[in-house]
Design a protein around this motif. Structure first.
Motif, short mmCIF file in Angstrom:
data_model
loop_
_atom_site.label_atom_id
_atom_site.label_comp_id
_atom_site.label_asym_id
_atom_site.label_seq_id
_atom_site.Cartn_x
_atom_site.Cartn_y
_atom_site.Cartn_z
N ASP A 59 153.04 36.74 47.58
CA ASP A 59 151.82 36.08 48.04
C ASP A 59 150.92 37.09 48.74
O ASP A 59 150.11 36.75 49.58
CB ASP A 59 152.10 34.88 48.94
CG ASP A 59 153.10 35.16 50.06
OD1 ASP A 59 153.30 36.34 50.38
OD2 ASP A 59 153.65 34.19 50.60
N ALA A 71 153.90 31.45 49.51
CA ALA A 71 154.20 31.13 48.11
C ALA A 71 155.25 32.06 47.50
O ALA A 71 155.77 31.77 46.43
CB ALA A 71 152.92 31.18 47.28
N SER A 305 154.07 26.54 48.03
CA SER A 305 154.39 27.21 49.30
C SER A 305 155.37 26.35 50.10
O SER A 305 154.96 25.41 50.79
CB SER A 305 153.11 27.45 50.10
OG SER A 305 153.36 28.28 51.20
#
Length: 340
Positions: A59, A71, A305
């Motif tokens: 991420d 994420a 996420s």
């Protein structure tokens, strides 16, 4: 040798077992097999249909884009939800977990290049890639892998069908690389370099989530789009007609979903929650329409996420969308066990 890559720890694939021998009672965790992309003895799959699952544990693009990070843990969370799915396809359909590419030990530019190599490897093994994000920066690496693979092929008119609230066409520093908000502009530049067609169609765009400059960039680049409000409240036939016309001109289709295209009720665990997002039923209808063309070449879903995902709602939603893709592909090959 693919760097910044590791085979998957198969302990992620576990769950309820109704029967250890009756395939009709199997769930995905009983069917998915490990595959190491760095195994030099690998040979192309020779059966009817194989799926290659690959995670992108990154991420960095979200952080660079000033979004809510988290994420990078998405691939594991999605796998846990995929484990529970029933095997409603014949035993001729094989699913392999091809491990993960990570950006943890390198920069985003190099991680995206490595991701592209891994994608190319999966396709060369005659498998359909399904990628799990990770931030939506997954799209640039994913596309590079597809584009490079098609370089010496006759049918190379590759198009993108994206489900996203954002255009992701922001300016970027070409030396430093992009973010999770620049990928489709980077892809446009890549197409110019390679003298290939830039085909980008995005559904679910939110007016309040994109500047007027981004709308202008989309028009200037020839990108096609449909606003979320027109999918939710407009004439749905106009949406499907526009999608069909776009698909008709393509040889291959790369499908990408950013989870923030969904309404927050269905996807709370994302970098940029979307209260007025799409109903997943509409996305499923459109996904099936793309899959029925037989042109689908690859798929990814991004920005799940877990740190914001109460009761794994978003990861579960991602698993259902992946289920739609796999059963849609299976139907094209006559491999579904159940037809509704």
């Amino acid at each position: 040798m693919i760097n910044f890559y590791s085979p998957q720890d198969m302990s992620a694939w576990s769950g309820r077992i109704d029967d250890e021998n009756d395939y009709l009672s199997f769930r995905w965790h009983q069917w998915v097999k490990p595959l190491n992309l760095n195994d030099k003895s690998l040979k192309p799959f020779e059966g009817k249909l194989a799926i290659g699952i690959l995670g992108f544990e990154s991420d960095q693009g979200i952080e660079l884009n000033k979004g809510r990070y988290g994420a990078s843990q998405g691939p594991y969370a999605i796998r846990r939800e995929l484990s529970k799915l029933p095997c409603q396809f014949s035993e001729d359909l094989k699913i392999f977990d091809c491990g993960n590419v990570t950006s943890k030990y390198t920069n985003l530019v190099d991680a995206q290049k490595v991701l592209g190599e891994a994608v190319g490897k999966i396709i060369s093994l005659n498998m359909f890639p399904i990628l799990l994000g990770g931030g939506h920066e997954i799209a640039f690496g994913h596309y590079m892998g597809l584009s490079n693979y098609l370089d010496d092929k006759k049918e190379k008119n590759l198009g993108i069908v994206s489900f996203d609230a954002h255009f992701d066409l922001r300016p970027y520093d070409k030396e430093k690389g992009g973010t999770s908000g620049t990928m489709f502009r980077q892809i446009s530049d890549l197409c110019k370099e390679k003298n290939t067609n830039y085909n980008y169609f995005v559904m679910g765009i939110q007016r309040h989530s994109n500047t007027e400059g981004l709308f202008k960039t989309a028009r200037d680049l020839g990108a096609e789009y449909i606003l979320a409000k027109d999918i939710i409240n407009g004439d749905f036939k106009k949406t499907t007609d526009k999608l069909d016309a776009y698909l008709d001109k393509l040889d291959k289709v790369y499908i990408t979903i950013c989870s923030d295209v969904l309404a927050t009720a269905f996807a709370p665990g994302v970098s940029a929650p979307q209260p007025l997002g799409l109903d997943p039923e509409k996305i499923i209808i459109l996904l099936k329409r793309v899959l029925k063309t037989g042109k689908a070449f690859s798929f990814d879903i991004a920005e799940v996420s877990p740190r914001f995902d109460h009761d794994s709602i978003t990861a579960n939603m991602a698993s259902i969308l992946i289920y739609t893709v796999v059963t849609g592909l299976a139907e094209n090959y006559g491999l579904n066990l159940i037809y509704n």
